[in-house]
Write a protein that holds these residues in place. Structure first.
Motif, PDB file in Angstrom:
ATOM      1  N   LEU A 136       0.835  -1.207   0.000  1.00 55.16           N
ATOM      2  CA  LEU A 136       0.000   0.000   0.000  1.00 55.16           C
ATOM      3  C   LEU A 136       0.866   1.251   0.000  1.00 55.16           C
ATOM      4  O   LEU A 136       0.460   2.298   0.525  1.00 55.16           O
ATOM      5  N   ASP A 137       2.089   1.126  -0.539  1.00 51.85           N
ATOM      6  CA  ASP A 137       3.040   2.246  -0.608  1.00 51.85           C
ATOM      7  C   ASP A 137       3.361   2.814   0.773  1.00 51.85           C
ATOM      8  O   ASP A 137       3.479   4.031   0.958  1.00 51.85           O
ATOM      9  N   GLY A 138       3.466   1.917   1.753  1.00 55.40           N
ATOM     10  CA  GLY A 138       3.848   2.342   3.099  1.00 55.40           C
ATOM     11  C   GLY A 138       2.712   2.866   3.949  1.00 55.40           C
ATOM     12  O   GLY A 138       2.918   3.250   5.104  1.00 55.40           O
ATOM     13  N   GLN A 139       1.500   2.902   3.417  1.00 52.55           N
ATOM     14  CA  GLN A 139       0.351   3.330   4.214  1.00 52.55           C
ATOM     15  C   GLN A 139      -0.161   2.175   5.067  1.00 52.55           C
ATOM     16  O   GLN A 139       0.062   0.990   4.783  1.00 52.55           O
ATOM     17  N   THR A 140      -0.891   2.528   6.133  1.00 50.86           N
ATOM     18  CA  THR A 140      -1.604   1.502   6.884  1.00 50.86           C
ATOM     19  C   THR A 140      -2.897   1.171   6.156  1.00 50.86           C
ATOM     20  O   THR A 140      -3.341   1.918   5.269  1.00 50.86           O
ATOM     21  N   ILE A 141      -3.517   0.057   6.548  1.00 53.44           N
ATOM     22  CA  ILE A 141      -4.779  -0.344   5.919  1.00 53.44           C
ATOM     23  C   ILE A 141      -5.850   0.717   6.153  1.00 53.44           C
ATOM     24  O   ILE A 141      -6.648   1.031   5.262  1.00 53.44           O
ATOM     25  N   VAL A 142      -5.874   1.288   7.342  1.00 51.18           N
ATOM     26  CA  VAL A 142      -6.856   2.330   7.672  1.00 51.18           C
ATOM     27  C   VAL A 142      -6.677   3.558   6.800  1.00 51.18           C
ATOM     28  O   VAL A 142      -7.646   4.175   6.336  1.00 51.18           O
ATOM     29  N   GLN A 143      -5.426   3.931   6.554  1.00 49.17           N
ATOM     30  CA  GLN A 143      -5.158   5.105   5.723  1.00 49.17           C
ATOM     31  C   GLN A 143      -5.564   4.890   4.267  1.00 49.17           C
ATOM     32  O   GLN A 143      -5.965   5.829   3.574  1.00 49.17           O
ATOM     33  N   ALA A 144      -5.493   3.645   3.821  1.00 53.28           N
ATOM     34  CA  ALA A 144      -5.749   3.353   2.407  1.00 53.28           C
ATOM     35  C   ALA A 144      -7.199   3.006   2.117  1.00 53.28           C
ATOM     36  O   ALA A 144      -7.623   3.030   0.961  1.00 53.28           O
ATOM     37  N   SER A 145      -7.986   2.669   3.141  1.00 49.91           N
ATOM     38  CA  SER A 145      -9.351   2.194   2.892  1.00 49.91           C
ATOM     39  C   SER A 145     -10.340   2.817   3.863  1.00 49.91           C
ATOM     40  O   SER A 145     -10.189   2.685   5.089  1.00 49.91           O
ATOM     41  N   GLN A 146     -11.361   3.451   3.322  1.00 54.38           N
ATOM     42  CA  GLN A 146     -12.404   4.033   4.161  1.00 54.38           C
ATOM     43  C   GLN A 146     -13.189   2.940   4.871  1.00 54.38           C
ATOM     44  O   GLN A 146     -13.602   3.095   6.025  1.00 54.38           O
ATOM     45  N   PHE A 147     -13.420   1.819   4.158  1.00 52.55           N
ATOM     46  CA  PHE A 147     -14.166   0.713   4.769  1.00 52.55           C
ATOM     47  C   PHE A 147     -13.456   0.205   6.020  1.00 52.55           C
ATOM     48  O   PHE A 147     -14.066   0.075   7.089  1.00 52.55           O
ATOM     49  N   TRP A 148     -12.140  -0.078   5.887  1.00 51.29           N
ATOM     50  CA  TRP A 148     -11.418  -0.616   7.036  1.00 51.29           C
ATOM     51  C   TRP A 148     -11.215   0.437   8.112  1.00 51.29           C
ATOM     52  O   TRP A 148     -11.099   0.105   9.290  1.00 51.29           O
ATOM     53  N   ASP A 149     -11.224   1.704   7.730  1.00 54.38           N
ATOM     54  CA  ASP A 149     -11.192   2.772   8.721  1.00 54.38           C
ATOM     55  C   ASP A 149     -12.466   2.734   9.570  1.00 54.38           C
ATOM     56  O   ASP A 149     -12.426   2.898  10.789  1.00 54.38           O
ATOM     57  N   GLY A 150     -13.600   2.498   8.894  1.00 53.91           N
ATOM     58  CA  GLY A 150     -14.865   2.370   9.618  1.00 53.91           C
ATOM     59  C   GLY A 150     -14.886   1.144  10.512  1.00 53.91           C
ATOM     60  O   GLY A 150     -15.362   1.190  11.656  1.00 53.91           O
ATOM     61  N   VAL A 151     -14.374   0.022   9.987  1.00 49.89           N
ATOM     62  CA  VAL A 151     -14.309  -1.211  10.794  1.00 49.89           C
ATOM     63  C   VAL A 151     -13.450  -0.985  12.034  1.00 49.89           C
ATOM     64  O   VAL A 151     -13.817  -1.356  13.155  1.00 49.89           O
ATOM     65  N   ASN A 152     -12.298  -0.361  11.825  1.00 44.52           N
ATOM     66  CA  ASN A 152     -11.384  -0.103  12.933  1.00 44.52           C
ATOM     67  C   ASN A 152     -12.036   0.776  13.995  1.00 44.52           C
ATOM     68  O   ASN A 152     -11.920   0.528  15.198  1.00 44.52           O
ATOM     69  N   SER A 153     -12.745   1.806  13.557  1.00 47.30           N
ATOM     70  CA  SER A 153     -13.412   2.718  14.486  1.00 47.30           C
ATOM     71  C   SER A 153     -14.521   1.989  15.244  1.00 47.30           C
ATOM     72  O   SER A 153     -14.675   2.148  16.462  1.00 47.30           O
ATOM     73  N   PHE A 154     -15.288   1.164  14.514  1.00 44.72           N
ATOM     74  CA  PHE A 154     -16.387   0.436  15.153  1.00 44.72           C
ATOM     75  C   PHE A 154     -15.875  -0.547  16.206  1.00 44.72           C
ATOM     76  O   PHE A 154     -16.478  -0.705  17.280  1.00 44.72           O
ATOM     77  N   LEU A 155     -14.753  -1.217  15.915  1.00 37.15           N
ATOM     78  CA  LEU A 155     -14.235  -2.237  16.826  1.00 37.15           C
ATOM     79  C   LEU A 155     -13.709  -1.644  18.128  1.00 37.15           C
ATOM     80  O   LEU A 155     -13.415  -2.381  19.067  1.00 37.15           O
ATOM     81  N   TRP A 156     -13.595  -0.286  18.174  1.00 38.59           N
ATOM     82  CA  TRP A 156     -13.221   0.326  19.454  1.00 38.59           C
ATOM     83  C   TRP A 156     -14.243  -0.015  20.530  1.00 38.59           C
ATOM     84  O   TRP A 156     -13.886  -0.209  21.689  1.00 38.59           O
ATOM     85  N   LEU A 157     -15.516  -0.086  20.136  1.00 39.31           N
ATOM     86  CA  LEU A 157     -16.575  -0.326  21.125  1.00 39.31           C
ATOM     87  C   LEU A 157     -16.321  -1.569  21.963  1.00 39.31           C
ATOM     88  O   LEU A 157     -16.200  -1.475  23.186  1.00 39.31           O
ATOM     89  N   PRO A 158     -16.251  -2.763  21.332  1.00 42.27           N
ATOM     90  CA  PRO A 158     -16.008  -3.948  22.163  1.00 42.27           C
ATOM     91  C   PRO A 158     -14.566  -4.059  22.634  1.00 42.27           C
ATOM     92  O   PRO A 158     -14.319  -4.580  23.726  1.00 42.27           O
ATOM     93  N   GLY A 159     -13.600  -3.586  21.833  1.00 43.17           N
ATOM     94  CA  GLY A 159     -12.193  -3.763  22.189  1.00 43.17           C
ATOM     95  C   GLY A 159     -11.757  -2.919  23.359  1.00 43.17           C
ATOM     96  O   GLY A 159     -11.430  -3.436  24.432  1.00 43.17           O
ATOM     97  N   GLU A 160     -11.780  -1.607  23.178  1.00 44.27           N
ATOM     98  CA  GLU A 160     -11.336  -0.729  24.254  1.00 44.27           C
ATOM     99  C   GLU A 160     -12.282  -0.775  25.451  1.00 44.27           C
ATOM    100  O   GLU A 160     -11.843  -0.679  26.597  1.00 44.27           O
ATOM    101  N   ALA A 161     -13.587  -0.921  25.180  1.00 44.18           N
ATOM    102  CA  ALA A 161     -14.550  -0.904  26.282  1.00 44.18           C
ATOM    103  C   ALA A 161     -14.276  -2.000  27.297  1.00 44.18           C
ATOM    104  O   ALA A 161     -14.441  -1.800  28.507  1.00 44.18           O
ATOM    105  N   ILE A 162     -13.859  -3.167  26.821  1.00 44.68           N
ATOM    106  CA  ILE A 162     -13.605  -4.284  27.735  1.00 44.68           C
ATOM    107  C   ILE A 162     -12.550  -3.891  28.765  1.00 44.68           C
ATOM    108  O   ILE A 162     -12.689  -4.187  29.961  1.00 44.68           O
ATOM    109  N   PHE A 163     -11.500  -3.240  28.318  1.00 45.69           N
ATOM    110  CA  PHE A 163     -10.416  -2.907  29.246  1.00 45.69           C
ATOM    111  C   PHE A 163     -10.677  -1.595  29.981  1.00 45.69           C
ATOM    112  O   PHE A 163     -10.325  -1.469  31.160  1.00 45.69           O
TER     113      PHE A 163
END
Length: 648
Positions: A141-168
């Motif tokens: 991805l030319d050195g980009q992260t998946i989130v930087q290169a894809s709006q879809f995966w940026d949304g997935v990453n943001s959504f997964l904060w709910l169960p991921g960070e919330a647990i801790f």
């Protein structure tokens, strides 16, 4: 003379006589003793008693495995000793005298964190996945992260904060609930208490270090006129939540004894909860925060000092023995505190490597004993389990049995721990063990941790084979002349009667090493399988007769027409239900036909009472039969064959 009179007398003498017995009871397979002085029990002498199949100590109880005839043995032992049995709960209470304060503290800690493990594991996996999405530059991805290169995966990453960070972030809620649940307090009060420690109205614990004392005094205090309390949250903090949870429990017990029952519903919760919340923010929270910070600082300093390699090597080697003693539960609290204080932990990577090393040692046993189909039923699933983060089947089923693979795994884990500590590898979350543990590691440490994983696989594998070949730490698995495998490792010749066992219960079949009771999981009672029931009906697995119907109805012994002896034990510790929720349709001595309904049990009611319904199906005279699984792990019905027993 009774059938077990001599054995009973021998056992009485071997455990130190009547005067050494504080309490005695029994379950479906074991005599359970609470001994005044456990050191007086002569285990070598007990092993030589013909009717004894094994022994172990658990939670202060000295347990002697007898088998299906334990009720008869118990009666004859009572007659010989003159000791009257007690209830299971009374024995459990008496057993506490054999636990020192450290053992009791470890037991309590384990019971608090065990119900939280599913959430911690899921949270760790999610956070690990988010690490890959947002923090790892991808060359394609030319050195980009998946989130930087894809709006879809940026949304997935943001959504997964709910169960991921919330647990801790909200871990204190789980801790205070678990303490209330374990100690018999009102669970909803534990939940409310936990919420008051992480409320959005409080200054988030992660923001405290970036907020000045003046700002806290101005914007984050409760002002009571003559004193103030800081409005600081305890997100991800372990010790403040534990201190508050214990105070709530003891206050509730105190007031419940003193407030009349007619008004207890109102005043017990009020006088328990409000003072606890006040104490949590005024005294316990600040003290607990300092204690937790001090502990994590000491551990972190040890693992970042000039001798960190030594600390890492020692911890890596000794983590597996900690699992045996139960002390490993203490590392969960330390790991959580390290993440809260430093944003990452340098302890968890070594725990992952220890899991991998134990699995690698078992893999070497699989290789060395290839062709031993019976052992592979335990060893192969144990490798998979260990590499997914659960090492107990590997350690107790294989490695401790032979000893030398366990030591090889300790050495490999120590070397791998030393290596990753030298390079300061850290994990951003906990809960993900074994091979998936790399998901929890900081992205910049992936390569080094990957090399550490390779060390944890190669070194134990090679050392296990080497120890076996030269006979080092090896007393029971010697290689014969010409480097041929010993006869114990060759496929057993099948002769005589063949008995097919159909599934006695509809549900999900698993290998025996998945049993939650170590007596069954380690094969002490014989070979077989376990079923997670989906229907509360037990039917006969073959034609034969009922050799044992326990008075509490939770266990049935059967003998096939060919002589195969089978024990079916419905649930874990369900003997304590004293027959409640079980309905028997047969009596001891009855002849039965395959598929005949023997017992009905209420799965929901048993679970609601706090008991697991996992059911082991054991061929108890396995020394006379070779027992082979026909289905490894799958849903089964009563029409499916699950085991075949071949007479030797």
């Amino acid at each position: 003379m009774g059938k077990y009179e001599k054995d009973s007398k021998d056992l009485l003498a071997a455990i130190g006589g009547t005067e050494n017995i504080s309490a005695v009871t029994h379950c479906a397979t074991r005599m359970r003793f609470v001994l005044n002085d456990p050191k007086k029990a002569d285990e070598k002498q007990i092993e030589d008693i013909p009717s004894v199949k094994g022994m172990f100590t658990n939670a202060g109880q000295f347990q002697v495995i007898v088998g299906n005839d334990v009720a008869t043995f118990y009666n004859e032992f009572a007659a010989v000793s003159g000791v009257k049995g007690v209830s299971k709960e009374a024995a459990k209470s008496a057993a506490k005298q054999n636990q020192n304060p450290v053992q009791r503290a470890i037991t309590v800690l384990a019971e608090i964190f065990t119900p939280l493990l599913p959430a911690i594991i899921v949270g760790g996996l999610i956070l690990g996945f988010r690490n890959i999405l947002e923090a790892v530059p991808m060359g394609w991805l030319d050195g980009q992260t998946i989130v930087q290169a894809s709006q879809f995966w940026d949304g997935v990453n943001s959504f997964l904060w709910l169960p991921g960070e919330a647990i801790f972030h909200f871990l204190p809620v789980g801790i205070t609930w678990s303490i209330a649940r374990k100690m018999g307090a009102t669970e909803i009060l534990g939940i409310v208490l936990g919420i008051t420690l992480v409320s959005p109205q409080l200054l988030n614990a992660y923001a405290v270090n970036g907020t000045t004392a003046a700002e806290i005094a101005k914007d984050w205090t409760w002002n009571f006129g003559f004193f103030t309390i800081d409005k600081i949250g305890y997100q991800a903090q372990v010790i403040p939540a534990m201190l508050a949870g214990f105070l709530l429990v003891y206050l509730e017990r105190f007031f419940r004894k003193r407030i009349p029952e007619a008004i207890s519903m109102i005043f017990v919760p009020f006088f328990s909860l409000i003072p606890t919340i006040l104490a949590a923010h005024l005294i316990l929270g600040p003290i607990g925060w300092k204690i937790g910070t001090a502990i994590s600082a000491v551990v972190n300093a040890g693992l970042t000092s000039s001798v960190s390699w030594l600390f890492g090597g020692i911890f890596g080697a000794l983590y597996s023995p900690l699992v045996i003693t139960g002390l490993h539960h203490t590392t969960l609290a330390i790991d959580s505190q390290l993440i809260a204080d430093f944003g990452s932990t340098n302890l968890w990577p070594m725990i992952c490597l220890s899991n991998i090393a134990q699995g690698a040692a078992v893999l070497a046993i699989v290789f060395a004993h290839r062709g031993n189909k019976k052992e592979e039923q335990v060893s192969i699933p144990s490798v998979i389990s260990a590499w997914l983060g659960v090492t107990e089947p590997a350690m107790f089923g294989i490695n401790l049995k032979y000893t030398y693979p366990f030591i090889a795994a300790m050495i490999g884990s120590g070397i791998a721990g030393l290596f990753v500590t030298l390079f300061k590898v850290r994990a951003l979350s906990i809960g993900v063990g074994g091979l998936p543990g790399i998901l929890a590691i900081r992205p910049q440490d992936y390569l080094i941790f990957g090399i550490g994983m390779l060390i944890a696989i190669v070194v134990p594998f090679v050392l296990t084979l080497a120890f076996r070949k030269v006979g080092l730490f090896n007393k029971i698995d010697q290689i014969e002349e010409g480097n041929e495998p010993s006869l114990d490792n060759q496929p057993t010749k099948k002769t005589g009667a063949i008995v097919e066992l159909f599934a006695p219960i509809t549900g999900f079949l698993q290998p025996l090493n998945k049993a939650k009771d170590p007596v069954f999981a380690e094969g002490m009672m014989g070979q077989g399988a376990v079923i997670e029931p989906s229907e509360g009906k037990l039917v006969a697995p073959f034609d034969g007769h009922i050799s044992l119907l326990f008075p509490t109805k939770h266990a049935i012994g059967l003998v096939s027409n060919e002589g195969t002896e089978v024990l079916i034990h419905i649930g874990i510790d369900t003997v304590k239900l004293d027959g409640q929720y079980f309905t028997s349709h047969i009596k001891q001595g009855d002849a039965v036909e395959k598929g005949q309904l023997l017992m009905e049990f209420d799965i929901d009611a048993i679970k609601a009472a706090g008991y697991d319904v996992q059911t082991p199906i054991i061929v108890t005279n396995s020394t006379d039969y070779q027992v082979d699984s026909l289905i490894e792990e799958a849903p089964v019905t009563n029409a499916e064959k699950i085991l075949v027993a071949t007479e030797l």
